[in-house]
Write an enzyme that holds these catalytic residues in place. Sequence first.
Site, PDB file in Angstrom:
ATOM      1  N   GLU A 139       0.881  -1.169   0.000  1.00 24.71           N
ATOM      2  CA  GLU A 139       0.000   0.000   0.000  1.00 24.71           C
ATOM      3  C   GLU A 139       0.916   1.215   0.000  1.00 24.71           C
ATOM      4  OE1 GLU A 139      -3.309   2.219   2.872  1.00 24.71           O
ATOM      5  OE2 GLU A 139      -2.134   0.528   3.609  1.00 24.71           O
ATOM      6  N   CYS A 178      -1.657   9.336   4.286  1.00 21.02           N
ATOM      7  CA  CYS A 178      -1.537   8.751   2.955  1.00 21.02           C
ATOM      8  C   CYS A 178      -2.678   9.144   2.031  1.00 21.02           C
ATOM      9  CB  CYS A 178      -1.417   7.225   3.048  1.00 21.02           C
ATOM     10  SG  CYS A 178      -2.711   6.462   4.037  1.00 21.02           S
TER      11      CYS A 178
END
Length: 282
Positions: A139, A178
Amino acid sequence: MPNARVYLDGAVEGLSKTGTFMGQHIYVSRLGAAVLINAFNFPVWGMLEKLGPALLAGVPVIVKPATATAYLTQAVVQRIIDAKILPEGALQLICGGLGDLFDHLNCQDFVSFTGSAHTAARLRAHPRIIAQSVRFVAETDSLNSSILGVDATAGSPEFDLFVKEVVREMTVKAGQKCTAIRKALVPAPLLADVVGALQAAMRKIVVGDPRAEGVRMGPLVSLEQRTEVLKQVESLRGETELVEGDYTKFEVKSADAQRGAFVPPLLLVCREPAKARAIQRS
């Protein structure tokens, strides 16, 4: 899920015309461990969202938090172990470097990585990951943006919401999450209105110790991160104009601006995006 060592995946399937050859898909627990490498901006939540599924799958877990916030992960892991809610050895922690851990992985193990695309690419190319077909899930960096429509003019609910959310993205977690946007795209005729509204909203943001009354934006995760952020800002200034915020002189409430990893919210405007893209390609 059944309380069993073998989980049947569908019914028996015939694989030959006469029925003499049949097959049955099954799931069984993996015999390896889950290596969970997590990002600095989610030292607890990021670990727990991976820890739960791994334990439900019946595999022990090795947690590797980012060094900058490893102290917080360590405190939580210590409390979990002290509470004796897991079998001994089900949860292990590595703070700092991984050493030669990857050299011992095999096809029964699993690596779940959250962090930069650069680091993910390097780890995914590890000889052991390739040779042993180790499952590797990454990720990595996102490319989110906020886009204002041409009909969302100043004074409209959409315009006000756009400004509010852009400022939120710039200040929540000091921008270090993020899912934060990397840019706001605005129609040229609305640029002046958007810049003015953002400037007004940003001047209300109080930077400082998050525990202090009225503070809306805290520090970055570390002094190293502050150095890196300011380096990237300087790079961006080659193709943008800094129209709000001064990272060389700004007020910090209930904290020391130099000793803490503080950076004020900064608004940079790129008036010639096509030219900027050309610079990046070169």
